[in-house]
Design a protein around this motif. Structure first.
Motif, mmCIF file in Angstrom:
data_model
loop_
_atom_site.group_PDB
_atom_site.id
_atom_site.type_symbol
_atom_site.label_atom_id
_atom_site.label_comp_id
_atom_site.label_asym_id
_atom_site.label_seq_id
_atom_site.Cartn_x
_atom_site.Cartn_y
_atom_site.Cartn_z
ATOM 1 N N SER A 1 0.819 -1.203 0.000
ATOM 2 C CA SER A 1 0.000 0.000 0.000
ATOM 3 C C SER A 1 0.855 1.257 0.000
ATOM 4 O O SER A 1 0.447 2.295 0.454
ATOM 5 C CB SER A 1 -1.004 -0.039 1.141
ATOM 6 N N ASN A 2 1.980 1.123 -0.593
ATOM 7 C CA ASN A 2 2.830 2.302 -0.696
ATOM 8 C C ASN A 2 2.450 3.128 -1.924
ATOM 9 O O ASN A 2 2.623 2.700 -3.053
ATOM 10 C CB ASN A 2 4.295 1.844 -0.813
ATOM 11 N N PHE B 1 -17.155 -1.674 -0.222
ATOM 12 C CA PHE B 1 -16.829 -1.414 1.182
ATOM 13 C C PHE B 1 -15.813 -2.381 1.761
ATOM 14 O O PHE B 1 -15.307 -2.164 2.856
ATOM 15 C CB PHE B 1 -18.113 -1.380 2.013
ATOM 16 N N ILE B 2 -15.528 -3.450 1.013
ATOM 17 C CA ILE B 2 -14.445 -4.326 1.473
ATOM 18 C C ILE B 2 -13.124 -3.717 1.015
ATOM 19 O O ILE B 2 -12.995 -3.349 -0.153
ATOM 20 C CB ILE B 2 -14.604 -5.739 0.865
ATOM 21 N N ASP B 3 -12.174 -3.632 1.901
ATOM 22 C CA ASP B 3 -10.855 -3.149 1.488
ATOM 23 C C ASP B 3 -10.209 -4.232 0.631
ATOM 24 O O ASP B 3 -10.088 -5.378 1.045
ATOM 25 C CB ASP B 3 -9.998 -2.858 2.728
ATOM 26 N N TYR B 4 -9.785 -3.844 -0.584
ATOM 27 C CA TYR B 4 -9.243 -4.863 -1.494
ATOM 28 C C TYR B 4 -7.945 -5.466 -0.963
ATOM 29 O O TYR B 4 -7.523 -6.520 -1.402
ATOM 30 C CB TYR B 4 -9.060 -4.297 -2.903
ATOM 31 N N LEU B 5 -7.327 -4.806 -0.012
ATOM 32 C CA LEU B 5 -6.122 -5.405 0.579
ATOM 33 C C LEU B 5 -6.477 -6.649 1.394
ATOM 34 O O LEU B 5 -5.688 -7.569 1.554
ATOM 35 C CB LEU B 5 -5.406 -4.395 1.472
ATOM 36 N N TRP B 6 -7.718 -6.647 1.869
ATOM 37 C CA TRP B 6 -8.189 -7.823 2.608
ATOM 38 C C TRP B 6 -8.388 -8.975 1.622
ATOM 39 O O TRP B 6 -8.072 -10.127 1.898
ATOM 40 C CB TRP B 6 -9.491 -7.456 3.311
ATOM 41 N N ILE B 7 -8.935 -8.643 0.459
ATOM 42 C CA ILE B 7 -9.106 -9.655 -0.595
ATOM 43 C C ILE B 7 -7.747 -10.205 -0.999
ATOM 44 O O ILE B 7 -7.588 -11.390 -1.283
ATOM 45 C CB ILE B 7 -9.832 -9.044 -1.807
ATOM 46 N N GLY C 1 -17.286 -3.488 -8.846
ATOM 47 C CA GLY C 1 -17.208 -3.262 -7.398
ATOM 48 C C GLY C 1 -15.763 -3.142 -6.929
ATOM 49 O O GLY C 1 -15.436 -2.307 -6.077
ATOM 50 N N LEU C 2 -14.881 -3.960 -7.508
ATOM 51 C CA LEU C 2 -13.459 -3.878 -7.156
ATOM 52 C C LEU C 2 -12.899 -2.510 -7.536
ATOM 53 O O LEU C 2 -12.187 -1.870 -6.758
ATOM 54 C CB LEU C 2 -12.674 -4.976 -7.880
ATOM 55 N N ILE C 3 -13.254 -2.062 -8.732
ATOM 56 C CA ILE C 3 -12.787 -0.731 -9.167
ATOM 57 C C ILE C 3 -13.300 0.327 -8.205
ATOM 58 O O ILE C 3 -12.577 1.215 -7.767
ATOM 59 C CB ILE C 3 -13.263 -0.430 -10.606
ATOM 60 N N SER C 4 -14.603 0.186 -7.864
ATOM 61 C CA SER C 4 -15.206 1.139 -6.946
ATOM 62 C C SER C 4 -14.494 1.122 -5.595
ATOM 63 O O SER C 4 -14.292 2.164 -4.960
ATOM 64 C CB SER C 4 -16.681 0.794 -6.783
ATOM 65 N N SER C 5 -14.076 -0.076 -5.177
ATOM 66 C CA SER C 5 -13.376 -0.210 -3.906
ATOM 67 C C SER C 5 -12.043 0.543 -3.954
ATOM 68 O O SER C 5 -11.652 1.212 -3.001
ATOM 69 C CB SER C 5 -13.155 -1.691 -3.620
ATOM 70 N N VAL C 6 -11.357 0.419 -5.086
ATOM 71 C CA VAL C 6 -10.089 1.135 -5.239
ATOM 72 C C VAL C 6 -10.333 2.643 -5.231
ATOM 73 O O VAL C 6 -9.622 3.401 -4.575
ATOM 74 C CB VAL C 6 -9.380 0.696 -6.546
ATOM 75 N N ALA C 7 -11.414 3.045 -5.933
ATOM 76 C CA ALA C 7 -11.731 4.472 -5.991
ATOM 77 C C ALA C 7 -12.072 5.006 -4.604
ATOM 78 O O ALA C 7 -11.680 6.108 -4.221
ATOM 79 C CB ALA C 7 -12.904 4.698 -6.943
#
Lengths: 667, 375
Positions: free
Chosen positions: A7-8, B71-77, B363-369
């Motif tokens: 996440s950098n 609303f899910i943080d994609y880093l969690w995915i 939804g993934l794109i939206s999550s990043v946005a």
């Protein structure tokens, strides 16, 4: 940690200069697509629009002819006739108003109604759905429509197939009728027949009787015709080169499979003729002793041919409000009190249970006091002393009241249920009623009440809770005639495809032989059957038999008459003449019989509603049917008998209507 | 850290979520529904109501997934990526051996309420798994070497071969295109890029001869010369072109398209949905949809470039390429620029698996946005 690494944000910026080719590629693609769309839709648009309009191949459905329904000799019971129908394709209509004004009068419709019909269909099904204006056009209508057809694009006259029922009212409830599928039915049937069959708007389907029951087997497969048409929906020879190369070949429809029934057209016709001649309301069923149905009809009836054209609301209204229900298939859908026709079953139970033997003599006064109530016989003075033969021959009530008291409901239930009463016969028709044979347990469960001893008496003469369909009566009597063989009646003998290959065939089947112990632990001995058979032979042949006046020359029938009240009467009404009452209050008459008496070939059940008596009301019809059967299959017997005695039919008519001659409940 | 003078904590849900993205996707959904209604309500249509209502059900489910993903943080995915990739590969293996055979291909697992098509979700899994390993590759410098590419290639070829086996040429090709785009995005050495192109050119005749089925070869033949067999294999292509062209500038009007309503167009509600649109809404309608798609891509690229991390950026690029290649091949095929390949048009074609996958991707794109400001 790794997540910190990914996440950098600084790293993400590494990609910033990588997007350029993407922007370029998307832009170029969009530009190319845009140019191509311009090329197709703007530059070549007109030409392609012409292709789509002028070189249009129109698909129309070719309805498959439904299979024929024929009798056991192959004679037509339901067939197809050629006809014409008027069709309109809304998409081609130029001026709806003038079209309606000019076309509607020809087919006998209000112009406003026609306009509304077309607009509604357009809204509902879109402009490309064809609308059937009228089926079964007359020659005059065809001629007049053909003359104006070219002025009204979209109007078409097509050949169609009309379902024809040559027997008309005869057996209409059995054969059923066809009609256009409704929206509800489309949904229901498509769900039911999911992958193998699919129905759509405009399809003709069987709506009742065998037409409905055999739908899947006899409907056939529709074909498709591809016709090249111009923008006005008219068939054309094209000037523009054909983009399809050549004409697409039509898909021919596949003719529906034919069904051969066990019905005998001659017997069926004779049965109907007899019913009409006697002006009877009711139900008739004739069965071979192996279970093959020979004739089946209900009265009053309707002409199924009226449904192939638009039925007028007046006719329809008259039919559906008729108190005698012309659409009911009373042979299996309605159940009635069997009245005295129930007595042979009670006799069998009493003999088997050794309540009596064929030698036992029972005194039968005019009435029997039980509890604090008098149970009447139909003969005010009683019949004196009777054995079982006399009791059945004269149809004594008091004799059977006594049997009812001695047996009780549950003994009767156990024996009589062996013969199929209270259960569906299992014939391959929809909506069969089971009838009712009560037991004390049944009453407790159903009504929450104990069985009353007095009810044993009413049950023993076929009233109270007992009901049976005419078909059940035929099957049960056939069991007596054949000394214990319960058959499963059937009506569709075989189904063959259009090349004659047999797809389905049914053979007579015996359900059980009740001279052998049955699962409920009961049986009826052959000797007892023989006793009751002899008694029933006397009903039709003995010197005081209730049905002695109607005979088939050279053939002995055996059977039993019966009368079923339609309602209870007060004491002073009981002895009132039945014929003096309004028709809906008159008793139903039964006669169920087989022939020949010793070894039955045919069993017939006739219920003559509101005819007052089983003998005068129903017996002549049974005689006519059995006579017709013998005329066809054993003509020599009848010829010989008539040679010996020209009065062998026993045409005398007894006077049954004198006051006091009959008590509600019996003959 | 603040952007545009606003503090992170002051930003509420509505300003964090990307409304442009939602508006564009929703617009395409609505156009799709109107168009699908027409395509499924012809005079001879069967199961009409069910298809249309089904699609509304899929859409509702799709939007639910969209917001859950947002609303899910994609880093969690990110942590689950390996697991879902492997599960999906197994699902593909299962389908190859026990799947439902439809139109000559085994593609589905029947879940009773839904026929699940694992090759469809594989597209997303591939994007995730490639993004996960590609974040360690450095886009600076000359680009990825053969050694860097080895592992991504393995991850790409396993589902590719399983999908080819079904056989589902369209989806297999789509996996290649999506994977290729991601690799290209991260940068491949020029020499390797050239080698791959040359290798591909050599391999083409071999694949043509041995890997393709007869019907697939036919499609290419008829693309090259459609009029050679106008009633047979070229039929779809010709009918589609007539449909599009006959729409002219303004189109024939809603439910007035003769090509679609009279069933000249095959697969009207799925692969050829764009022909229905072009016929009934003409050049105006066709361009409107095309433009909406272009705007959608622009918004996606912008979201990618402002992602808070590499993983996010790669996901957005992957999903955008998924969307783009589907659109590219589908519309290209419909307007006669590409051979007929069974690829649906995302957000417009009927289909549960496609709709749910697309909406999950969006939804993934939206999550990043949604997380772009959380630096």
């Amino acid at each position: 940690m790794r997540t910190q690494y990914i996440s950098n944000p600084e790293e993400a910026r590494d990609f910033l200069n990588r997007y350029r080719p993407f922007y370029i590629f998307v832009t170029v693609t969009a530009a190319v697509f845009c140019l191509r769309l311009m090329w197709l839709q703007i530059i070549n648009g007109r030409e392609l629009r012409q292709y789509s309009e002028k070189n249009r191949v129109k698909q129309t459905k070719i309805m498959a002819p439904r299979g024929l329904i024929v009798d056991r000799d192959g004679k037509a019971l339901v067939e197809n006739l050629p006809g014409f129908e008027a069709i309109i394709s809304p998409q081609y209509i130029e001026d709806l108003k003038t079209l309606s004004e000019n076309v509607a009068p020809i087919i006998g419709l209000e112009p406003a109604k026609l306009t509304e019909k077309i607009i509604r269909s357009k809204k509902l099904n879109g402009p490309f759905s064809m609308i059937r204006l009228k089926d079964n056009l007359t020659r005059e209508e065809v001629f007049r429509l053909k003359r104006i057809r070219l002025d009204y694009p979209g109007l078409e006259i097509r050949e169609s197939i009309i379902r024809y029922y040559p027997l008309r009212e005869d057996g209409a409830q059995l054969f059923g009728y066809v009609g256009e599928i409704s929206k509800k039915e489309i949904e229901k049937l498509n769900k039911k027949n999911a992958p193998d069959l699919s129905f759509e708007q405009g399809d003709i389907i069987g709506k009742s009787g065998l037409e409905e029951h055999l739908e899947k087997k006899i409907r056939g497969e529709d074909g498709v015709s591809f016709v090249q048409v111009d923008a006005h929906g008219r068939q054309t020879v094209t000037e523009i080169p054909n983009i399809y190369g050549e004409q697409i070949k039509d898909i021919e429809p596949i003719h529906g499979n034919s069904a051969m029934l066990t019905i005998d057209r001659d017997v069926q016709l004779a049965a109907y003729e007899s019913m009409v001649k006697m002006n009877r309301i009711g139900a008739v069923v004739a069965m071979k002793s192996n279970g093959e149905i020979l004739a089946w009809l209900n009265s009053p009836s309707f002409d199924p041919n009226i449904f192939t054209t638009d039925v007028s609301t007046k006719v329809m209204g008259k039919l559906s409000t008729d108190p005698f229900k012309p659409f009911r298939n009373k042979v299996i859908q309605d159940h009635f009190w069997p009245g005295s026709t129930f007595k042979p079953f009670v006799a069998l139970s009493a003999l088997q249970e050794k309540v009596i033997t064929d030698k036992t003599i029972v005194s039968t006064p005019g009435q029997l006091w039980f509890g604090n109530r008098a149970f009447h016989d139909h003969n005010k003075n009683g019949f004196g002393s009777l054995d079982i033969y006399g009791a059945l021959e004269k149809s004594s009530n008091v004799f059977f009241y006594k049997m009812g008291i001695a047996l009780g409901v549950d003994k009767m239930y156990n024996y009589i249920s062996l013969m199929g009463l209270g259960q569906r016969t299992g014939i391959e028709m929809d909506r069969e009623a089971p009838g009712r044979l009560p037991s004390s347990e049944w009453k407790k469960a159903r009504l929450g009440e104990e069985w009353q001893p007095g009810e044993n008496l009413t049950m023993a003469i076929g009233q109270g809770y007992v009901t049976a369909t005419p078909l059940q009566m035929a099957v049960a009597y056939n069991t007596i005639g054949t000394e214990g063989k319960v058959v499963k009646p059937f009506i569709v003998k075989k189904v063959t495809d259009h090349e004659g290959k047999i797809l389905f065939e049914r053979f007579p089947a015996e359900v059980r032989d009740i001279t052998l112990p049955q699962p409920n632990g009961f049986k009826i001995d052959r000797a007892n059957f023989k006793i009751v058979k002899e008694a029933m032979r006397r009903v039709a042949n003995g010197s005081s038999g209730t049905a002695r006046h109607w005979k088939v020359p050279g053939v002995e029938m055996a059977g039993k008459t019966g009368t079923a009240q339609v309602m209870s009467f007060s004491a002073d009404q009981i002895y009132q003449s039945c014929a003096a009452r309004p028709i809906q209050m008159r008793h139903h008459g039964w006669f169920v019989a087989w022939a020949p008496a010793d070894k039955p070939e045919i069993t017939v059940a006739v219920l003559a509603q509101h005819s007052c008596h089983g003998n005068t009301g129903a017996a002549p019809i049974v005689r006519d049917i059995i006579e017709a059967y013998y005329k066809k299959y054993h003509p020599e017997i009848i010829k010989e008998a008539l040679k010996k005695n020209p009065n062998a039919r026993g045409a005398a008519t007894p006077d049954n209507n004198k006051p006091g001659g009959s008590v509600g409940g019996d003959d | 850290m603040s952007i545009g003078g606003l503090n992170v904590s002051e930003r509420n849900f509505l300003s964090r979520i990307d409304l442009r993205l939602i508006a564009l996707v929703f617009t395409l959904n609505v156009i799709g529904l109107i168009n699908l209604f027409s395509a499924t309500h012809g005079p001879h249509s069967r199961e009409v109501e069910t298809l249309f209502i089904q699609q509304i059900v899929w859409l509702t489910a799709g939007w639910t997934i969209f917001f859950v993903m947002t609303f899910i943080d994609y880093l969690w995915i990110n942590r689950l990526v390996w697991f879902i990739y492997i599960v999906n590969v197994f699902a593909l293996v299962y389908v190859d051996f026990f799947g439902k055979v439809v139109l000559g291909g085994q593609r589905w697992i029947d879940l009773h309420f839904f026929r699940y098509q694992p090759s469809e979700t594989m597209k997303l899994c591939l994007i995730l798994v490639l993004s996960k390993i590609l974040i360690t590759r450095n886009p600076e410098g000359p680009g990825m070497s053969m050694r860097d590419l080895l592992f991504p290639f393995v991850l790409l070829f396993v589902p590719f071969i399983l999908t080819m086996k079904q056989p589902d040429l369209g989806t297999a090709m789509m996996l290649m295109l999506i994977g290729g785009t991601l690799l290209f995005f991260v940068k491949i050495r020029k020499s390797i890029l050239v080698t791959l192109v040359v290798l591909g050119a050599v391999a083409l005749p071999v694949i043509w001869k041995y890997a393709l089925k007869d019907y697939q070869r036919h499609r290419v033949y008829t693309f090259i010369s459609p009029d050679s067999d106008p009633q047979g294999k070229g039929y779809n292509s010709i009918q589609s072109r007539i449909a599009v062209g006959s729409g002219q500038f303004f189109g024939k009007g809603f439910r007035q398209g003769t090509q679609s309503q009279l069933e000249f167009l095959p697969e009207r509600h799925t692969d050829f949905i764009y022909s229905v649109l072009s016929e009934e809404w003409g050049f105006v309608g066709s361009i409107a949809v095309l433009t909406t798609f272009v705007f959608l891509f622009l918004v996606c690229f912008e979201i990618a470039s402002r992602a808070r991390d590499k993983f996010g950026a790669l996901i957005v690029v992957g999903v955008s390429s998924y969307l783009f290649w589907h659109m590219f091949i589908n519309i290209g095929m419909v307007i006669g620029l590409l051979p007929i390949v069974g690829v649906p048009l995302p957000l417009l074609s009927y289909g549960g698996s496609g709709m749910l996958t697309t909406m999950a991707g969006m939804g993934l794109i939206s999550s990043v946005a949604y997380r772009r400001y959380l630096f």
